[in-house]
Scaffold this active site. Structure first.
Site, PDB file in Angstrom:
ATOM      1  N   LYS A  22       0.838  -1.209   0.000  1.00  0.00           N
ATOM      2  CA  LYS A  22       0.000   0.000   0.000  1.00  0.00           C
ATOM      3  C   LYS A  22       0.869   1.255   0.000  1.00  0.00           C
ATOM      4  CE  LYS A  22      -1.662   1.601   4.079  1.00  0.00           C
ATOM      5  NZ  LYS A  22      -1.346   3.027   4.315  1.00  0.00           N
ATOM      6  N   ASN A  23       1.868   1.283   0.885  1.00  0.00           N
ATOM      7  CA  ASN A  23       2.657   2.508   1.039  1.00  0.00           C
ATOM      8  C   ASN A  23       3.601   2.759  -0.136  1.00  0.00           C
ATOM      9  OD1 ASN A  23       1.373   2.986   3.399  1.00  0.00           O
ATOM     10  ND2 ASN A  23       3.124   2.582   4.737  1.00  0.00           N
ATOM     11  N   CYS A 117      -4.310  13.255  13.037  1.00  0.00           N
ATOM     12  CA  CYS A 117      -4.877  11.935  12.810  1.00  0.00           C
ATOM     13  C   CYS A 117      -4.679  11.137  14.073  1.00  0.00           C
ATOM     14  CB  CYS A 117      -4.274  11.256  11.594  1.00  0.00           C
ATOM     15  SG  CYS A 117      -2.769  10.412  11.953  1.00  0.00           S
ATOM     16  N   ARG A 122       1.330  14.729  13.259  1.00  0.00           N
ATOM     17  CA  ARG A 122       1.812  14.513  11.892  1.00  0.00           C
ATOM     18  C   ARG A 122       1.785  15.765  11.009  1.00  0.00           C
ATOM     19  NH1 ARG A 122      -0.298   8.623  10.050  1.00  0.00           N
ATOM     20  NH2 ARG A 122       1.554   8.657   8.778  1.00  0.00           N
ATOM     21  N   ASP A 306       5.271   0.875  11.951  1.00  0.00           N
ATOM     22  CA  ASP A 306       4.062   0.193  11.475  1.00  0.00           C
ATOM     23  C   ASP A 306       4.002  -1.275  11.918  1.00  0.00           C
ATOM     24  OD1 ASP A 306       3.170   2.498  10.305  1.00  0.00           O
ATOM     25  OD2 ASP A 306       3.603   1.898   8.246  1.00  0.00           O
ATOM     26  N   ARG A 398      -8.324  -0.567   5.062  1.00  0.00           N
ATOM     27  CA  ARG A 398      -7.479   0.446   4.416  1.00  0.00           C
ATOM     28  C   ARG A 398      -6.151  -0.155   3.979  1.00  0.00           C
ATOM     29  NH1 ARG A 398      -6.031   5.227   7.849  1.00  0.00           N
ATOM     30  NH2 ARG A 398      -4.854   5.518   5.956  1.00  0.00           N
TER      31      ARG A 398
HETATM   32  C1  UD1 Z   1       4.737   6.936   6.194  1.00  0.00           C
HETATM   33  C2  UD1 Z   1       3.847   5.729   6.083  1.00  0.00           C
HETATM   34  C3  UD1 Z   1       3.341   5.314   7.465  1.00  0.00           C
HETATM   35  C4  UD1 Z   1       4.529   5.099   8.405  1.00  0.00           C
HETATM   36  C5  UD1 Z   1       5.447   6.314   8.403  1.00  0.00           C
HETATM   37  C6  UD1 Z   1       6.721   6.111   9.200  1.00  0.00           C
HETATM   38  C7  UD1 Z   1       2.845   5.968   3.911  1.00  0.00           C
HETATM   39  C8  UD1 Z   1       1.623   6.263   3.102  1.00  0.00           C
HETATM   40  N1  UD1 Z   1       2.712   6.058   5.226  1.00  0.00           N
HETATM   41  O1  UD1 Z   1       3.960   7.996   6.723  1.00  0.00           O
HETATM   42  O2  UD1 Z   1       2.598   4.110   7.334  1.00  0.00           O
HETATM   43  O3  UD1 Z   1       4.062   4.897   9.713  1.00  0.00           O
HETATM   44  O4  UD1 Z   1       5.841   6.633   7.053  1.00  0.00           O
HETATM   45  O5  UD1 Z   1       7.417   5.013   8.734  1.00  0.00           O
HETATM   46  O6  UD1 Z   1       3.875   5.630   3.374  1.00  0.00           O
HETATM   47  N2  UD1 Z   1       7.066  14.740  10.228  1.00  0.00           N
HETATM   48  C9  UD1 Z   1       7.190  16.088  10.488  1.00  0.00           C
HETATM   49  N3  UD1 Z   1       7.004  16.967   9.460  1.00  0.00           N
HETATM   50  C10 UD1 Z   1       6.718  16.545   8.185  1.00  0.00           C
HETATM   51  C11 UD1 Z   1       6.596  15.165   7.925  1.00  0.00           C
HETATM   52  C12 UD1 Z   1       6.780  14.284   8.973  1.00  0.00           C
HETATM   53  O7  UD1 Z   1       7.461  16.491  11.618  1.00  0.00           O
HETATM   54  O8  UD1 Z   1       6.565  17.390   7.302  1.00  0.00           O
HETATM   55  C13 UD1 Z   1       7.248  13.767  11.331  1.00  0.00           C
HETATM   56  C14 UD1 Z   1       5.993  12.930  11.592  1.00  0.00           C
HETATM   57  O9  UD1 Z   1       5.108  13.596  12.452  1.00  0.00           O
HETATM   58  C15 UD1 Z   1       6.599  11.701  12.211  1.00  0.00           C
HETATM   59  C16 UD1 Z   1       7.941  11.541  11.467  1.00  0.00           C
HETATM   60  O10 UD1 Z   1       8.220  12.823  10.921  1.00  0.00           O
HETATM   61  O11 UD1 Z   1       6.873  11.928  13.577  1.00  0.00           O
HETATM   62  C17 UD1 Z   1       7.929  10.518  10.360  1.00  0.00           C
HETATM   63  O12 UD1 Z   1       6.821  10.751   9.508  1.00  0.00           O
HETATM   64  P1  UD1 Z   1       6.837  10.368   7.966  1.00  0.00           P
HETATM   65  O13 UD1 Z   1       8.010   9.477   7.693  1.00  0.00           O
HETATM   66  O14 UD1 Z   1       6.698  11.594   7.168  1.00  0.00           O
HETATM   67  O15 UD1 Z   1       5.516   9.512   7.837  1.00  0.00           O
HETATM   68  P2  UD1 Z   1       4.474   9.499   6.647  1.00  0.00           P
HETATM   69  O16 UD1 Z   1       5.174   9.698   5.352  1.00  0.00           O
HETATM   70  O17 UD1 Z   1       3.328  10.354   6.986  1.00  0.00           O
END
Ligand code: UD1
Length: 419
Positions: A22-23, A117, A122, A306, A398
């Site tokens: 999915k990711n 969420c 996030r 995850d 999902r």
């Molecule tokens: C993706 C995965 C999710 C997984 C996560 C971490 C998808 C669709 N989802 O989510 O299943 O749990 O990676 O492996 O691929 N952060 C910030 N600012 C930002 C972006 C992120 O502070 O602009 C923080 C987030 O709050 C979190 C950390 O960085 O604490 C990691 O998040 P991120 O790797 O971005 O997760 P997602 O891409 O949302």
């Protein structure tokens, strides 16, 4: 609403086919906005999140065809609407992945802020700062992000202060159409990123360093139609590995890749689970007792956040104590009160949970608040004495394709009650 009923205590045995990730699929679908296509993705899973991304791309004006029998998704055409509305974005945070491709290609995009969420706040600041570094002007207004770059984006060196999967993906896609060289430093190394790089390269992008923390994109190469096979889902793999382990069974996870499990394979072995490559997949068995093992979630190749909830279910029935520390998301222990209701002994201290293993869990009605928490309750139910009924299974749908069918096929007493 549907519920899943499980009678626990049956060791699993047989083969489980692992679906496309999915990711990986979500950013790959967003990449179709970079060109007219068609982009054909094979090994596509049939999941609610995939349908949501399909609906989002359709409302942008693309033709999206999901052939569930052939397991392909085909996207073609150019976006006619540059706005991603709140109604779709609020359903799935990964919708923000359309921002980079849209502004890079059309010089403009308006995307609803994903907002909070269930598993934490996030933010998307890293996505936005990165796009600004590529020359976009960003403003926030009325719950929407507006990004403009009328003269197009320009390559830059972007140093991420923190590893982010989504920000790495958004900027990688945008960089393909930016003029000149973009270097992403401290980029995420998750296998889904390498998969996106492979697909973008097949579309004609010039990328080096895929799979490392320093990715370089020579932007501006013309992009064209491509076909790409989605990588197998490493989180589904890890989840079914724990299903075998928690029931004292043995399963062959067809198509699963050991190197994509990162620290998960090492920790499972430390806990007494056998994990071995076999016939293009992974054989996972647990013949003897389980031991407590400590984990801390980290970006890949560290232990995946995850997989944290599922691992906690396993540790709930292991001998001894384990400490599970969550470093990626705050508020990701929502499965703990439900596991406790099934007899688990878990106490939370800030970002860590101490799990003291018990010989047996007992079935109970439970409900979950997010995707991985729901599946951790299914796993606990497979090991528990008596019946477990998991409600709010829309979370599960999902991200897990036909979960009850796959588990029933290897001997679990599990069924979905539609309602
Ligand atoms: C993706 C995965 C999710 C997984 C996560 C971490 C998808 C669709 N989802 O989510 O299943 O749990 O990676 O492996 O691929 N952060 C910030 N600012 C930002 C972006 C992120 O502070 O602009 C923080 C987030 O709050 C979190 C950390 O960085 O604490 C990691 O998040 P991120 O790797 O971005 O997760 P997602 O891409 O949302």
């Amino acid at each position: 609403m549907d519920r899943i009923h499980i009678q626990g205590g049956r060791p699993l045995s047989g083969n489980i086919p692992i679906s496309g990730a999915k990711n990986a699929a979500l950013p790959l679908m967003a990449a179709s906005l970079l060109m007219d296509g068609p982009l054909v993705l094979t090994n596509a899973p049939d999941l609610a999140d995939i349908a949501t991304m399909g609906a989002l791309l359709r409302q942008h004006g693309l033709a999206v065809d999901h052939d569930k029998t052939a397991r392909t998704i085909t996207m073609s055409g150019a976006a006619t609407s540059l706005e991603a509305p709140y109604d779709l974005v609020r359903k799935m945070r990964a919708s923000v992945l359309v921002l980079g491709p849209l502004v890079a290609r059309f010089g403009q995009a308006r995307v609803s802020l994903p907002g909070g969420c269930a598993i934490g706040t996030r933010p998307v600041d890293l996505h936005l700062k990165g796009l600004e570094a590529l020359g976009a002007t960003i403003s926030l207004d009325g719950g929407y992000i507006t990004a403009t770059a009328p003269k197009g984006l320009v390559g830059a060196k972007i140093i991420f202060p923190q590893v982010s999967v989504g920000a790495t993906e958004n900027l990688l896609m945008a960089a393909c159409l930016a003029k000149g060289t973009t270097t992403l430093v401290n980029a995420a190394r998750e296998p889904e990123i390498a998969d996106l790089c492979a697909c973008l390269s097949a579309m004609g992008a010039v990328i080096s360093g895929a799979g490392t923390d320093r990715i370089t994109v020579e932007g501006g190469a013309p992009l064209h139609a491509a076909t790409h096979a989605i990588v197998p889902d490493r989180i589904e793999t890890g989840t079914y590995a724990i299903a075998a382990a928690i029931t004292g069974g043995t399963v062959l996870l067809e198509g699963a890749r050991l190197e994509h499990l990162g620290a998960v394979a090492r920790i499972l072995r430390e806990a007494g689970v056998e994990v071995a490559e076999e016939g293009g997949g992974l054989r996972v068995s647990r013949l003897n007792g389980l031991h407590g093992a400590d984990v801390m979630t980290e970006p890949f190749p560290g232990f995946a956040t995850d997989m944290q909830a599922q691992f906690m279910s396993l540790m709930a029935v292991a001998e001894g104590a384990s400490m599970v520390t969550e470093t990626i998301f705050e508020n990701r222990f929502m499965h703990v009160p439900e596991l406790t209701r099934m007899g688990a002994r878990i106490t939370i201290h800030g970002a860590s949970a101490i799990v003291r293993g018990v010989p047996m869990l007992s079935g109970a009605p439970v409900m979950a608040t997010d995707l991985r928490a729901s599946v951790s309750l299914i796993l606990a139910g497979l090991a528990a004495r008596g019946e477990t009924v998991v409600s709010r299974v829309y979370h599960l749908d999902r991200g897990y394709e036909h979960v009850e069918r796959k588990l029933a096929a290897v001997g679990a007493a599990i069924e979905r009650q539609r309602g």
